[in-house]
Design a protein around this motif. Structure first.
Motif, PDB file in Angstrom:
ATOM      1  N   ALA A 125       0.767  -1.176   0.081  1.00 51.99           N
ATOM      2  CA  ALA A 125      -0.082  -0.122   0.126  1.00 51.99           C
ATOM      3  C   ALA A 125       1.030   1.464  -0.249  1.00 51.99           C
ATOM      4  CB  ALA A 125      -0.801  -0.146   1.151  1.00 51.99           C
ATOM      5  N   GLY A 126       2.047   1.025  -0.243  1.00 57.47           N
ATOM      6  CA  GLY A 126       2.994   2.232  -0.382  1.00 57.47           C
ATOM      7  C   GLY A 126       3.924   2.671   0.944  1.00 57.47           C
ATOM      8  N   HIS A 127       3.619   1.974   1.916  1.00 57.98           N
ATOM      9  CA  HIS A 127       4.238   2.111   3.243  1.00 57.98           C
ATOM     10  C   HIS A 127       5.600   1.885   3.202  1.00 57.98           C
ATOM     11  CE1 HIS A 127       0.885   3.419   5.252  1.00 57.98           C
ATOM     12  NE2 HIS A 127      -0.045   2.411   4.836  1.00 57.98           N
ATOM     13  N   ARG A 128       6.329   2.575   4.055  1.00 51.51           N
ATOM     14  CA  ARG A 128       7.833   2.767   3.847  1.00 51.51           C
ATOM     15  C   ARG A 128       8.409   2.469   5.301  1.00 51.51           C
ATOM     16  NH1 ARG A 128       9.877   5.692  -0.461  1.00 51.51           N
ATOM     17  NH2 ARG A 128      11.595   4.574   0.117  1.00 51.51           N
ATOM     18  N   ILE A 129       9.651   1.852   5.588  1.00 49.55           N
ATOM     19  CA  ILE A 129      10.467   1.819   6.564  1.00 49.55           C
ATOM     20  C   ILE A 129      11.057   3.217   7.063  1.00 49.55           C
ATOM     21  CG2 ILE A 129      12.904   1.030   7.530  1.00 49.55           C
ATOM     22  CD1 ILE A 129      12.430  -1.487   5.648  1.00 49.55           C
ATOM     23  N   ILE A 130      11.007   3.643   8.445  1.00 52.57           N
ATOM     24  CA  ILE A 130      11.368   4.774   8.769  1.00 52.57           C
ATOM     25  C   ILE A 130      12.326   4.716   9.963  1.00 52.57           C
ATOM     26  CG2 ILE A 130       9.099   5.959   8.417  1.00 52.57           C
ATOM     27  CD1 ILE A 130       8.352   5.544  11.136  1.00 52.57           C
ATOM     28  N   GLU A 131      12.584   3.616  10.470  1.00 52.51           N
ATOM     29  CA  GLU A 131      13.668   3.142  11.436  1.00 52.51           C
ATOM     30  C   GLU A 131      14.127   1.750  11.029  1.00 52.51           C
ATOM     31  OE1 GLU A 131      14.717   3.522  16.247  1.00 52.51           O
ATOM     32  OE2 GLU A 131      12.544   3.589  15.545  1.00 52.51           O
ATOM     33  N   ILE A 132      15.513   1.682  11.219  1.00 52.79           N
ATOM     34  CA  ILE A 132      16.296   0.363  11.166  1.00 52.79           C
ATOM     35  C   ILE A 132      16.873   0.553  12.345  1.00 52.79           C
ATOM     36  CG2 ILE A 132      17.578  -1.416  10.378  1.00 52.79           C
ATOM     37  CD1 ILE A 132      16.783  -0.100   7.731  1.00 52.79           C
ATOM     38  N   GLY A 133      16.816  -0.657  13.517  1.00 50.30           N
ATOM     39  CA  GLY A 133      17.892  -0.744  14.687  1.00 50.30           C
ATOM     40  C   GLY A 133      18.472  -2.248  14.562  1.00 50.30           C
ATOM     41  N   CYS A 134      19.786  -2.675  14.545  1.00 54.31           N
ATOM     42  CA  CYS A 134      20.158  -3.981  14.478  1.00 54.31           C
ATOM     43  C   CYS A 134      21.249  -4.084  15.736  1.00 54.31           C
ATOM     44  CB  CYS A 134      20.971  -4.053  13.366  1.00 54.31           C
ATOM     45  SG  CYS A 134      19.906  -3.988  11.902  1.00 54.31           S
ATOM     46  N   VAL A 135      21.485  -5.522  16.321  1.00 55.16           N
ATOM     47  CA  VAL A 135      22.172  -5.502  17.510  1.00 55.16           C
ATOM     48  C   VAL A 135      23.042  -6.879  16.737  1.00 55.16           C
ATOM     49  CG1 VAL A 135      22.665  -6.313  19.606  1.00 55.16           C
ATOM     50  CG2 VAL A 135      20.971  -4.569  19.092  1.00 55.16           C
ATOM     51  N   GLU A 136      24.364  -6.768  16.908  1.00 49.15           N
ATOM     52  CA  GLU A 136      25.119  -7.986  16.318  1.00 49.15           C
ATOM     53  C   GLU A 136      25.556  -8.839  17.405  1.00 49.15           C
ATOM     54  OE1 GLU A 136      29.070  -7.897  13.463  1.00 49.15           O
ATOM     55  OE2 GLU A 136      29.467  -7.292  15.460  1.00 49.15           O
ATOM     56  N   LEU A 137      25.535 -10.180  16.942  1.00 45.25           N
ATOM     57  CA  LEU A 137      26.021 -11.248  17.872  1.00 45.25           C
ATOM     58  C   LEU A 137      27.005 -12.021  17.277  1.00 45.25           C
ATOM     59  CD1 LEU A 137      22.628 -12.600  19.483  1.00 45.25           C
ATOM     60  CD2 LEU A 137      24.153 -11.273  20.613  1.00 45.25           C
ATOM     61  N   ILE A 138      28.141 -12.229  17.999  1.00 46.22           N
ATOM     62  CA  ILE A 138      29.186 -13.255  17.482  1.00 46.22           C
ATOM     63  C   ILE A 138      29.434 -14.295  18.510  1.00 46.22           C
ATOM     64  CG2 ILE A 138      31.512 -13.449  16.679  1.00 46.22           C
ATOM     65  CD1 ILE A 138      30.020 -11.649  14.657  1.00 46.22           C
ATOM     66  N   ASN A 139      29.083 -15.573  17.777  1.00 40.52           N
ATOM     67  CA  ASN A 139      28.924 -16.607  18.728  1.00 40.52           C
ATOM     68  C   ASN A 139      28.231 -16.441  19.926  1.00 40.52           C
ATOM     69  OD1 ASN A 139      30.394 -17.972  16.972  1.00 40.52           O
ATOM     70  ND2 ASN A 139      32.505 -17.885  17.930  1.00 40.52           N
ATOM     71  N   ARG A 140      27.098 -15.824  19.785  1.00 39.69           N
ATOM     72  CA  ARG A 140      25.855 -15.507  21.090  1.00 39.69           C
ATOM     73  C   ARG A 140      26.330 -14.568  21.915  1.00 39.69           C
ATOM     74  NH1 ARG A 140      21.923 -18.952  21.634  1.00 39.69           N
ATOM     75  NH2 ARG A 140      22.102 -18.626  23.883  1.00 39.69           N
ATOM     76  N   ARG A 141      27.500 -13.615  21.412  1.00 38.22           N
ATOM     77  CA  ARG A 141      27.915 -12.681  22.650  1.00 38.22           C
ATOM     78  C   ARG A 141      27.543 -11.305  21.880  1.00 38.22           C
ATOM     79  NH1 ARG A 141      33.660 -14.674  25.217  1.00 38.22           N
ATOM     80  NH2 ARG A 141      32.988 -16.652  25.922  1.00 38.22           N
ATOM     81  N   LEU A 142      27.198 -10.241  22.649  1.00 36.30           N
ATOM     82  CA  LEU A 142      27.007  -8.920  22.040  1.00 36.30           C
ATOM     83  C   LEU A 142      28.218  -8.498  21.897  1.00 36.30           C
ATOM     84  CD1 LEU A 142      24.181  -8.091  24.587  1.00 36.30           C
ATOM     85  CD2 LEU A 142      23.836  -8.310  22.117  1.00 36.30           C
ATOM     86  N   THR A 143      28.446  -7.836  20.726  1.00 36.07           N
ATOM     87  CA  THR A 143      29.599  -7.147  20.242  1.00 36.07           C
ATOM     88  C   THR A 143      29.568  -5.608  20.432  1.00 36.07           C
ATOM     89  OG1 THR A 143      29.191  -6.605  17.864  1.00 36.07           O
ATOM     90  CG2 THR A 143      29.866  -9.133  18.471  1.00 36.07           C
ATOM     91  N   GLY A 144      28.356  -4.884  20.322  1.00 30.86           N
ATOM     92  CA  GLY A 144      28.463  -3.613  20.479  1.00 30.86           C
ATOM     93  C   GLY A 144      28.520  -2.742  19.266  1.00 30.86           C
ATOM     94  N   ASN A 145      28.823  -3.727  18.150  1.00 31.23           N
ATOM     95  CA  ASN A 145      28.769  -3.433  16.901  1.00 31.23           C
ATOM     96  C   ASN A 145      27.457  -3.086  16.110  1.00 31.23           C
ATOM     97  OD1 ASN A 145      29.381  -2.631  13.992  1.00 31.23           O
ATOM     98  ND2 ASN A 145      29.737  -4.707  13.542  1.00 31.23           N
ATOM     99  N   ASN A 146      26.482  -2.148  16.691  1.00 28.82           N
ATOM    100  CA  ASN A 146      25.277  -2.084  15.926  1.00 28.82           C
ATOM    101  C   ASN A 146      25.197  -1.207  15.088  1.00 28.82           C
ATOM    102  OD1 ASN A 146      24.820  -3.533  18.550  1.00 28.82           O
ATOM    103  ND2 ASN A 146      24.495  -1.850  19.824  1.00 28.82           N
ATOM    104  N   PHE A 147      23.628  -1.279  14.394  1.00 28.09           N
ATOM    105  CA  PHE A 147      23.437  -0.324  13.209  1.00 28.09           C
ATOM    106  C   PHE A 147      21.969   0.200  13.585  1.00 28.09           C
ATOM    107  CE2 PHE A 147      21.310   0.677   9.288  1.00 28.09           C
ATOM    108  CZ  PHE A 147      22.291   1.000   8.232  1.00 28.09           C
ATOM    109  N   HIS A 148      21.943   1.468  13.477  1.00 27.96           N
ATOM    110  CA  HIS A 148      20.621   2.193  13.735  1.00 27.96           C
ATOM    111  C   HIS A 148      20.560   3.456  12.953  1.00 27.96           C
ATOM    112  CE1 HIS A 148      18.341   4.855  16.630  1.00 27.96           C
ATOM    113  NE2 HIS A 148      17.409   4.051  15.858  1.00 27.96           N
TER     114      HIS A 148
END
Length: 235
Positions: free
Chosen positions: A19-42
């Motif tokens: 219907a023409g709707h769009r993304i307005i925010e993306i948030g990502c959290v990185e896990l390496i071997n189940r550990r949070l790395t802090g290398n996030n994307f927002h």
């Protein structure tokens, strides 16, 4: 072998990209071997259209706030490079992946569909298999796995990704360990050695039995309850 997972969430102008709707925010959290790395994307994104009032009630992101934010075309390559080759961990994945595929397709730059360069794990499907017949939205899962979501007064892509990462680790048997002495997250899984166990030489609990008068009163009460003769315990 390193296993890279990206816990991902999006906020949108509405519920249907067709219907023409769009993304307005993306948030990502990185896990390496189940550990949070802090290398996030927002990132916040200017959708070049109005946001539905119902959507604003959910995430609180307004049209005014998004004016001057980058277009999806301006962040597409960076976003693609960030998630490429990872396993995406998403709650209700068809919703977010549908919007992502729509945004990339609108660019006509030859970006492939998400499933062609990422594996996708849907935590909603996982939760429904683990807890059939129960509520399995993110708030319900936080209560079930004792995860603090007190800051989640509104939906937000990065905050929801951070919470979902904790939920996912809880559902799959490992959690981020909080080092209370230093105030830092060690990002280590607990092997059980830090669990405080009750002593095995505790004194036995005293058992208190009902008196004859109490048993008689109990029986009299059962007779009142069973006046129609249909109670299970009398059959």
């Amino acid at each position: 072998m390193l296993k890279r997972q990206i816990v991902l969430d999006t906020e949108t102008t509405g519920i249907d990209p067709k219907a023409g709707h769009r993304i307005i925010e993306i948030g990502c959290v990185e896990l390496i071997n189940r550990r949070l790395t802090g290398n996030n994307f927002h990132v916040y994104i200017n959708p070049q259209r109005e946001i539905e009032e119902e959507a604003i009630d959910v995430h609180g992101i307004t049209n005014e706030f998004l004016r001057g934010k980058p277009l999806f075309s301006q962040i597409a390559q960076e976003f693609f490079d960030y998630i490429k080759g990872a396993e995406l961990v998403i709650h209700n994945a068809p919703f977010d992946v549908g919007f992502m595929d729509n945004e990339f397709a609108m660019l006509n730059h030859g970006f492939p569909a998400t499933h062609e360069y990422c594996q996708v794990l849907d935590t909603l499907v996982m939760a429904r298999n683990l807890h059939p017949g129960q509520k399995n939205n993110l708030d319900a899962l936080c209560r079930r796995y004792d995860i603090d979501n007190s800051k989640r007064t509104l939906h937000g892509a990065l905050l929801d990704s951070e919470i979902l990462a904790d939920v996912y680790l809880g559902m799959t048997g490992g959690q981020v360990k909080l080092n209370l002495a230093s105030g830092n997250e060690s990002n280590e899984q607990d092997d059980g050695s830090n669990i405080r166990r009750l002593s095995s030489n505790r004194p036995k609990l005293r058992v208190v039995c009902a008196s004859a008068e109490e048993l008689q009163a109990h029986e009299a009460r059962l007779q009142v309850v069973n006046k129609d003769g249909n109670t299970l315990w009398q059959k």
